[in-house]
Every structure is written in structure tokens, then in C-alpha cells.
Motif scaffolding. Structure first.
Motif, PDB file in Angstrom:
ATOM      1  N   ASP A  98      72.366  37.346  26.394  1.00 50.10           N
ATOM      2  CA  ASP A  98      72.282  38.798  26.209  1.00 50.10           C
ATOM      3  C   ASP A  98      73.357  39.273  25.227  1.00 50.10           C
ATOM      4  OD1 ASP A  98      72.126  41.563  26.404  1.00 50.10           O
ATOM      5  OD2 ASP A  98      71.691  41.525  28.551  1.00 50.10           O
ATOM      6  N   HIS A 148      70.187  28.258  28.731  1.00 51.83           N
ATOM      7  CA  HIS A 148      69.480  29.459  28.284  1.00 51.83           C
ATOM      8  C   HIS A 148      67.998  29.416  28.607  1.00 51.83           C
ATOM      9  CE1 HIS A 148      67.653  27.474  24.745  1.00 51.83           C
ATOM     10  NE2 HIS A 148      68.767  26.791  24.701  1.00 51.83           N
ATOM     11  N   HIS A 179      75.572  29.513  25.885  1.00 56.05           N
ATOM     12  CA  HIS A 179      74.265  29.276  26.498  1.00 56.05           C
ATOM     13  C   HIS A 179      74.270  28.089  27.457  1.00 56.05           C
ATOM     14  CE1 HIS A 179      73.978  26.818  22.743  1.00 56.05           C
ATOM     15  NE2 HIS A 179      73.248  26.016  23.482  1.00 56.05           N
ATOM     16  N   ARG A 195      67.536  31.466  31.843  1.00 55.80           N
ATOM     17  CA  ARG A 195      67.646  32.926  31.789  1.00 55.80           C
ATOM     18  C   ARG A 195      67.031  33.502  30.521  1.00 55.80           C
ATOM     19  NH1 ARG A 195      73.382  31.850  31.519  1.00 55.80           N
ATOM     20  NH2 ARG A 195      73.860  31.293  29.387  1.00 55.80           N
ATOM     21  N   ARG A 245      68.662  36.646  23.552  1.00 55.24           N
ATOM     22  CA  ARG A 245      67.734  36.746  24.680  1.00 55.24           C
ATOM     23  C   ARG A 245      66.315  36.995  24.165  1.00 55.24           C
ATOM     24  NH1 ARG A 245      69.700  39.059  30.359  1.00 55.24           N
ATOM     25  NH2 ARG A 245      68.192  37.936  31.609  1.00 55.24           N
TER      26      ARG A 245
END
Length: 265
Positions: free
Chosen positions: A224, A217, A134, A220, A164
Motif C-alpha cells: 500500500d 505481497h 513486500h 495481501r 497494491r
């Protein structure tokens, strides 16, 4: 991710860990302060050692982003042949001191993980990194490089990254957010925290804010997990994702585990 984002993330990580405060880091690292999470990693490490060899002392392990060895105990305890890579020489000295208490002497390498993976031709039975992906904008590229260092029949073990956010069940997502903000309110410096939160709610991530690009992280919204599993299935016969609940407060950690919540893998 763009090259600029990659550079900003690297710069933020260097700035953060050049001023490393171990006590503060442990306070903000659930995998280090909750025995239940540490036990998950210990069991995964033990399983990896068991898969690749009956004699742990002959198993060669590469730990990327090893830092000061706070998460290296499973490898010390198994007495493996450990190569520890980190960009901070001072942190690796601390790792060596921790290893000595177990009677082991790791091979330490001062280097950026990507630079090391790109340059080395060495192969290892196990390649591992904890709470690392991350921090890396293009983590799939990092994993592609890491796979090239795994021997045939070996293992890659990555641990403690936030799933995520948008892929979480509703109750997991809100449980994670409530637990985080409850813990955050008790950490002080509320003015800075509110300003940071307001920027992020508006989708503003500042190159001047280390907190935005160290903990990448938040840009985003998590890591994922499914993309990682799919990616690794192209290299390994068996790929398993272990999910679990991870938060900062000990009481909220215990509560989330009792409720069967998940937030990390």
C-alpha cells in the motif's frame, strides 16, 4: 498481520536465501537486470547523499536486507560509510567482496532487520532497503523502527516494491498481469506454476509453500504505497513516491516504459 503470518514469512525468507542462487535471483529481479530501473535507484541514492552532505565519504548509510550487495552499487560508488545488515553471513561476505572492487569496506552486521532496529541506538544519515517491504507482513511497523535510526535532516529510501494491485489503473494492472504470465510461461516448471496459481485464485495460501510467504505481497495483493506515504509524512517534512514500470522480460520492460505503465515504487 498476525504473529503466525510474520513467523511464516520470516521462515520462508530464511529458507529461500539459505539456498541462494544469484543467477536465478537476478533473473527474477527486474531492478537488477534492467538498466533503466537501476538508474532510477542510482539517481535516488545520489539525491539522498546530496541532501544530507556535500562529502559522500562522510555520509553514514544503513542498508537493511543488504544481502550479497547486488543492489548496493550506488552506495559503493558514492564511497559512503555503509553499514550492511542481513540475516545471512555468507551473503554479507559476498557483499564485502563486491565492495572491495570499489575500494570500500562496509561494516557488516549479521542480524534480522527488525532485531537490529529494535536493539540499536545508532543514527544514520540515510536508511535504505531495496525489494524488502513486500517480504514483510507488517511493513508499517518496520518503517516505524527504521525512522528512529534516521538522523535529523536525514533520509529514508525504500525501493522496488509492487504497488497494491487494486490501486493500479486498469491498464497498469492488466499490463502487469499479462507481462508476468508471458514471462512465467518461459520459465519452465509449468505444472507447479499452475497448481500455485489455482490455489491463489481460490484464496488458499499454504504454510508449507515457501513461494506463498517469501513473496508475501501475493497474500495481501501488493504493498500500500499511499499508506506508506501517509505514514512517513508524520516523520519527514518531504515525502515523495516515485512510481515506474517493472517487469521481468526485457522486451516487455521496454514496451511498458514506452506505454507509460506503472507497477512499482
Amino acid at each position: 498481520m498476525s504473529g503466525d503470518e510474520q513467523a511464516l514469512a520470516l521462515k520462508a525468507n530464511i529458507a529461500t536465501y539459505d539456498n541462494f542462487d544469484e543467477a536465478a535471483y537476478v533473473n527474477g529481479a527486474p531492478h537488477l537486470k534492467h538498466a533503466s530501473i537501476a538508474q532510477i535507484y542510482q539517481s535516488l541514492a545520489d539525491a539522498a547523499v546530496g541532501i544530507v552532505g556535500s562529502d559522500p565519504t562522510r555520509v553514514q548509510v544503513l542498508e537493511l536486507g543488504a544481502g550479497s550487495g547486488l543492489a548496493s552499487t550506488p552506495w559503493f560508488a558514492n564511497r559512503v560509510q555503509l553499514a550492511a545488515v542481513d540475516s545471512s553471513e555468507s551473503m554479507l561476505r559476498a557483499l564485502t567482496e563486491k565492495a572491495a572492487t570499489f575500494g570500500v569496506e562496509p561494516n557488516i552486521v549479521v542480524a534480522d532487520a527488525v532485531d537490529f532496529l529494535t536493539a540499536t541506538e545508532a543514527k544514520f544519515d540515510v536508511v535504505t532497503h531495496v525489494s524488502m517491504l513486500h517480504h514483510v507482513p507488517d511493513y508499517l511497523s518496520l518503517l516505524r523502527l527504521a525512522v528512529t535510526c534516521v538522523k535529523d535532516g536525514g533520509c529514508l529510501l525504500t525501493f522496488q516494491d509492487p504497488i497494491r494491485y487494486k490501486s493500479l489503473r486498469r491498464r497498469d494492472y492488466y499490463g502487469d498481469r499479462v507481462a508476468y504470465f508471458t514471462w512465467r510461461l518461459g520459465q519452465g516448471n509449468l505444472k507447479r506454476g499452475i497448481k500455485t496459481r489455482w490455489r491463489r485464485l481460490r484464496g488458499v495460501y499454504s504454510p508449507g509453500e515457501i513461494v506463498d510467504f517469501d513473496e508475501y505481497h501475493v497474500v495481501r495483493e501488493g504493498v500500500d504505497k499511499d499508506a506508506i506515504v501517509t505514514h512517513l509524512q508524520g516523520f519527514f517534512r518531504n515525502v515523495e513516491a516515485t512510481t515506474y514500470w517493472s517487469t521481468y522480460s526485457a522486451p516487455l520492460q521496454a514496451l511498458g516504459e514506452r506505454l507509460g505503465l506503472v507497477s512499482s515504487f
